[in-house]
Scaffold this active site. Structure first.
Site, PDB file in Angstrom:
ATOM      1  N   HIS A 163      53.890 -63.947  -0.443  1.00  0.00           N
ATOM      2  CA  HIS A 163      52.882 -62.905  -0.943  1.00  0.00           C
ATOM      3  C   HIS A 163      52.105 -62.311   0.756  1.00  0.00           C
ATOM      4  O   HIS A 163      52.102 -61.235   0.616  1.00  0.00           O
ATOM      5  CB  HIS A 163      51.591 -63.575  -1.676  1.00  0.00           C
ATOM      6  CG  HIS A 163      50.373 -62.854  -1.549  1.00  0.00           C
ATOM      7  ND1 HIS A 163      49.994 -61.768  -2.619  1.00  0.00           N
ATOM      8  CD2 HIS A 163      48.984 -62.905  -0.788  1.00  0.00           C
ATOM      9  CE1 HIS A 163      48.832 -61.221  -2.454  1.00  0.00           C
ATOM     10  NE2 HIS A 163      48.419 -61.908  -1.432  1.00  0.00           N
ATOM     11  N   ASP A 208      47.886 -62.715   5.127  1.00  0.00           N
ATOM     12  CA  ASP A 208      47.121 -62.430   4.003  1.00  0.00           C
ATOM     13  C   ASP A 208      45.447 -62.589   4.421  1.00  0.00           C
ATOM     14  O   ASP A 208      44.999 -61.337   4.010  1.00  0.00           O
ATOM     15  CB  ASP A 208      47.250 -63.347   2.926  1.00  0.00           C
ATOM     16  CG  ASP A 208      46.548 -62.913   1.711  1.00  0.00           C
ATOM     17  OD1 ASP A 208      46.665 -61.944   1.168  1.00  0.00           O
ATOM     18  OD2 ASP A 208      45.978 -63.882   0.854  1.00  0.00           O
ATOM     19  N   HIS A 265      51.442 -54.367  -1.096  1.00  0.00           N
ATOM     20  CA  HIS A 265      52.053 -55.707  -1.618  1.00  0.00           C
ATOM     21  C   HIS A 265      52.411 -55.574  -3.242  1.00  0.00           C
ATOM     22  O   HIS A 265      53.258 -55.859  -3.706  1.00  0.00           O
ATOM     23  CB  HIS A 265      51.088 -56.758  -1.408  1.00  0.00           C
ATOM     24  CG  HIS A 265      51.315 -57.984  -2.136  1.00  0.00           C
ATOM     25  ND1 HIS A 265      50.842 -58.151  -3.570  1.00  0.00           N
ATOM     26  CD2 HIS A 265      52.255 -59.117  -2.025  1.00  0.00           C
ATOM     27  CE1 HIS A 265      51.324 -59.252  -4.147  1.00  0.00           C
ATOM     28  NE2 HIS A 265      52.185 -59.928  -3.308  1.00  0.00           N
ATOM     29  N   HIS A 292      47.068 -54.442   0.109  1.00  0.00           N
ATOM     30  CA  HIS A 292      47.180 -55.133  -1.217  1.00  0.00           C
ATOM     31  C   HIS A 292      47.967 -54.202  -2.421  1.00  0.00           C
ATOM     32  O   HIS A 292      48.541 -54.562  -3.011  1.00  0.00           O
ATOM     33  CB  HIS A 292      45.996 -56.079  -1.647  1.00  0.00           C
ATOM     34  CG  HIS A 292      45.957 -57.280  -1.287  1.00  0.00           C
ATOM     35  ND1 HIS A 292      45.409 -57.492   0.153  1.00  0.00           N
ATOM     36  CD2 HIS A 292      46.490 -58.625  -1.542  1.00  0.00           C
ATOM     37  CE1 HIS A 292      45.239 -58.862   0.287  1.00  0.00           C
ATOM     38  NE2 HIS A 292      46.014 -59.610  -0.815  1.00  0.00           N
TER      39      HIS A 292
END
Length: 359
Positions: free
Chosen positions: A272, A171, A258, A255
């Site tokens: 995540h 991340d 994601h 992101h």
């Protein structure tokens, strides 16, 4: 390109030290907090509750429910008003922190965060990622007030699962690639953006250099400086990127990928940070940065970060690809901050090319 630039640089107080949680009551007393709601996780709370200090003030412990949703926030906001709490403590990972911040914003109470892992920068940032009851990401809300305290005991995080630290590394690695995709387009960089860029570059540098040694600390349960550095990179440095850069430093392609994957139920089993790490590679493929992908692959393989959908345990149909691509390219998605013109067809093409490239 003109985007919002409001500096939300840091929590009001941040402290990392051995046995930091033992000072919690003094932090509460300095804030004149006498009655607190304590939100916590399930597995994480079972692992750390013996470290949570005895508090002489009035307190109520509640499992947060497993997700940061509008309904959960409303539920705990109502509880705060009914019980007249004057502070909130969130103990756990990113979703607990996000829910605690969201509730605190709704009822105008101070929020103190005690992270139990370093899988995201959620403990540091003044925003919450909101999901629906089906675990589909809806949006993120940015708050006008920072958290009041982040209190970190690295010895507690040392006991967190190895895979969660790795997900945090994935991340945080995105901070450089996503912010660079945006900031590199600027002819003039405000000082705030320069701070964000420095922090993002430092994220990449520390993670590539020290992640392996940090994971050795988890494997041996022996603290080392690399572990502390990676913890602070995943939480503090990562939070600084968006904190100083705002929309120039928050998220871009990785992101958005994601968030788009969350429309597929099969993605919910993945952490995540793993999905973001995959999103980095999709973003780099969109940018035609094949050399950078090649440079990253040994690091990904060493940490067992996913390099393709197969690594994520996902097998997409054409309908799945279309659903993901359309969500990734929805109006307002941060993927459109990239310099390339992003369309669903391009996203599908680059996702499929990445599958071939990484096998």
């Amino acid at each position: 390109m003109t985007k919002q630039l409001i500096v939300r640089g840091a929590p009001q107080e941040y402290e990392l030290k051995k046995e930091a949680w033992k000072s919690l009551e003094s932090h509460l007393n300095r804030r004149n907090i006498k009655k607190v709601l304590i939100l916590h996780g399930e597995k994480s709370w079972a692992a750390v509750k013996t470290y949570f200090p005895e508090l002489s003030i009035t307190k109520a412990f509640h499992y947060y429910g497993g997700q940061c949703t509008d309904s959960a926030a409303e539920k705990f906001a109502s509880l705060c008003m009914e019980e007249q709490f004057d502070g909130i403590i969130a103990v756990g990972g990113g979703k607990v922190a996000d829910l605690g911040k969201f509730v605190a914003y709704k009822v105008h109470l101070p929020i103190l965060i005690l992270p139990t892992l370093a899988a995201t920068c959620a403990a540091y940032t003044p925003l919450s990622v909101i999901y629906d009851e089906a675990d589909v990401m809806l949006r993120y809300d940015i708050f006008p007030k920072a958290s009041d305290l982040v209190l970190i005991d690295p010895a507690i995080i040392l006991q967190s699962p190895r895979e969660l630290m790795i997900a945090g590394i994935g991340d945080t690695l995105a901070k450089w690639y996503e912010s660079h995709a945006i900031i590199s387009q600027l002819e003039v960089k405000p000082v705030e953006v320069q701070v964000a860029e420095f922090a993002a570059k430092k994220c990449r540098e520390i993670l590539l250099e020290k992640s392996t040694e940090a994971l050795v600390a988890i494997d041996t349960q022996e603290m080392n400086q690399a572990f502390i550095d990676v913890v602070e990179t995943n939480i503090l440095l990562a939070g600084m990127v968006g904190g100083f850069g705002d929309e120039y430093g928050r998220t871009a392609g990785a992101h958005s990928i994601h968030d788009a994957l969350t429309v597929l139920p099969d993605s919910h089993q993945q952490l995540h940070g793993n999905k973001v790490a995959y999103g980095i590679l999709v973003q780099l493929m969109i940018e035609d940065e094949l050399t950078e992908i090649k440079n990253l692959l040994p690091f990904y393989h060493q940490l067992k970060l996913p390099t393709n959908l197969v690594d994520l345990g996902m097998h997409l149909t054409e309908e799945d690809y279309q659903a993901v691509a359309e969500r990734a390219c929805a109006p307002g998605e941060m993927i459109h901050l990239m310099k390339e013109t992003i369309t669903p067809d391009l996203v599908i093409q680059k996702m499929k090319t990445l599958e071939e490239f990484t096998r």
